[in-house]
Design a protein around this motif. Structure first.
Motif, short mmCIF file in Angstrom:
data_model
loop_
_atom_site.label_atom_id
_atom_site.label_comp_id
_atom_site.label_asym_id
_atom_site.label_seq_id
_atom_site.Cartn_x
_atom_site.Cartn_y
_atom_site.Cartn_z
N GLY A 209 -4.47 5.09 5.45
CA GLY A 209 -3.39 4.71 4.54
C GLY A 209 -2.35 3.85 5.23
O GLY A 209 -1.88 2.84 4.68
N LYS A 210 -1.98 4.23 6.44
CA LYS A 210 -1.00 3.45 7.21
C LYS A 210 -1.56 2.07 7.56
O LYS A 210 -0.84 1.08 7.56
N LYS A 211 -2.86 2.02 7.84
CA LYS A 211 -3.49 0.73 8.15
C LYS A 211 -3.50 -0.17 6.91
O LYS A 211 -3.29 -1.38 7.01
N ILE A 212 -3.72 0.43 5.74
CA ILE A 212 -3.67 -0.33 4.49
C ILE A 212 -2.30 -0.96 4.30
O ILE A 212 -2.17 -2.14 3.97
N ILE A 213 -1.25 -0.17 4.53
CA ILE A 213 0.11 -0.68 4.38
C ILE A 213 0.40 -1.76 5.42
O ILE A 213 0.92 -2.84 5.10
N GLU A 214 0.07 -1.47 6.67
CA GLU A 214 0.34 -2.42 7.76
C GLU A 214 -0.30 -3.78 7.50
O GLU A 214 0.36 -4.82 7.58
N HIS A 215 -1.59 -3.79 7.18
CA HIS A 215 -2.31 -5.06 7.03
C HIS A 215 -2.04 -5.72 5.68
O HIS A 215 -2.13 -6.95 5.58
N SER A 216 -1.72 -4.95 4.66
CA SER A 216 -1.39 -5.57 3.38
C SER A 216 -0.10 -6.38 3.50
O SER A 216 0.02 -7.46 2.89
N ILE A 217 0.85 -5.90 4.28
CA ILE A 217 2.09 -6.65 4.49
C ILE A 217 1.80 -7.98 5.16
O ILE A 217 2.29 -9.04 4.73
N VAL A 218 0.99 -7.95 6.20
CA VAL A 218 0.65 -9.18 6.92
C VAL A 218 -0.10 -10.14 6.00
O VAL A 218 0.20 -11.34 5.95
N MET A 219 -1.06 -9.63 5.24
CA MET A 219 -1.90 -10.50 4.41
C MET A 219 -1.15 -11.06 3.21
O MET A 219 -1.33 -12.23 2.85
N ILE A 220 -0.31 -10.24 2.57
CA ILE A 220 0.48 -10.76 1.44
C ILE A 220 1.44 -11.83 1.92
O ILE A 220 1.65 -12.85 1.27
N HIS A 221 2.01 -11.62 3.11
CA HIS A 221 2.90 -12.65 3.68
C HIS A 221 2.13 -13.94 3.95
O HIS A 221 2.63 -15.04 3.67
N GLU A 222 0.92 -13.82 4.47
CA GLU A 222 0.14 -15.01 4.84
C GLU A 222 -0.48 -15.70 3.62
O GLU A 222 -0.48 -16.93 3.52
N LEU A 223 -1.01 -14.92 2.68
CA LEU A 223 -1.77 -15.48 1.57
C LEU A 223 -0.95 -15.68 0.31
O LEU A 223 -1.29 -16.52 -0.53
N GLY A 224 0.10 -14.90 0.15
CA GLY A 224 0.80 -14.82 -1.13
C GLY A 224 0.17 -13.74 -1.99
O GLY A 224 -1.02 -13.40 -1.83
N PHE A 225 0.95 -13.17 -2.90
CA PHE A 225 0.47 -12.03 -3.68
C PHE A 225 -0.69 -12.42 -4.59
O PHE A 225 -1.63 -11.63 -4.79
N GLU A 226 -0.67 -13.63 -5.15
CA GLU A 226 -1.72 -14.04 -6.08
C GLU A 226 -3.09 -14.09 -5.40
O GLU A 226 -4.10 -13.69 -5.99
N ASP A 227 -3.16 -14.58 -4.17
CA ASP A 227 -4.44 -14.74 -3.49
C ASP A 227 -4.86 -13.50 -2.69
O ASP A 227 -5.97 -13.44 -2.18
#
Length: 228
Positions: free
Chosen positions: A27-45
């Motif tokens: 669960g913590k890994k999901i949160i950690e990497h989702s923050i990085v990926m949403i920042h990099e990709l944008g929420f839509e992608d």
């Protein structure tokens, strides 16, 4: 002091998630990497499929924590406002002077974010950037009234009420304390967005800070000297 820590405990509405991500390493890994990926990709992608590939887990395992990516965004934004509320309460609790308390509150809400080592799996700087660019997507939906009734935005609204109460403490006769408080919360995000993307639409810069602007605006609205 115990009451203080109880009031600022980071608790997220359990209707937002299916399984508390803070309860497991995955669960913590999901949160950690989702923050990085949403920042990099944008929420839509951003997708759970991409997140699963990034963390080396099945997409289905992410769905055991969140029904969809909208709920994940609601979780991240709720966590951010809860964390900021912690900073606000901790920084202002011992201040007796009402004007100084309000000034400090504005500073906490509008200042540049730094990483908090208390939460090793969350990059608060990247999360702040997500809030600046993506927060409105969490509530500009057809379901906003239903989600509001279910308490999804209670932490954000509580932050606005805390600031509103401080404004009323300085000037009990001011007619629009809640409107002013919500303007500071929402407006500070917008000014950072303008500073980073539309510089011709704001005077806020690194040297002429967002905090300076909102401190000036609030105290001028109350017609009270900042240092008086």
């Amino acid at each position: 002091m115990d009451r203080l820590f109880q009031s600022i405990k980071l608790e997220i509405n359990d209707k937002i998630y299916l399984k508390d991500p803070q309860s497991s390493d995955l669960g913590k890994k999901i949160i950690e990497h989702s923050i990085v990926m949403i920042h990099e990709l944008g929420f839509e992608d951003f997708t759970f499929k991409k997140l699963g590939a990034q963390i080396g887990s099945n997409e289905s395992s992410i769905y055991r924590y969140f029904e969809n990516k909208h709920k994940l965004l609601l979780y991240l934004t709720s966590w951010y406002w809860g964390w900021l509320e912690y900073q606000l309460v901790f920084s202002t609790n011992s201040i007796e002077d009402k004007k100084e308390k309000l000034r400090k509150a504005i500073e906490v809400i509008t200042r540049e974010v730094e990483v908090d080592s208390s939460f090793s799996y969350i990059n608060e700087i990247l999360l702040n950037k997500i809030i600046i660019s993506e927060y409105s997507k969490s509530y500009l939906t057809k379901e906003v009234d239903k989600e509001n009734k279910e308490g999804y935005f209670v932490i954000y609204k509580r932050m606005a009420q805390r600031l509103s109460d401080m404004i009323k403490g300085v000037d009990p006769e001011y007619l629009f304390p809640t409107s002013l408080a919500s303007t500071v919360l929402e407006g500070s995000l917008h000014q950072y967005f303008l500073r980073d993307h539309f510089t011709s639409l704001t005077e806020c810069t690194k040297s002429n800070s967002v905090t300076h602007y909102f401190t000036d605006m609030v105290f001028n609205s109350l017609k009270i000297e900042i240092n008086g």
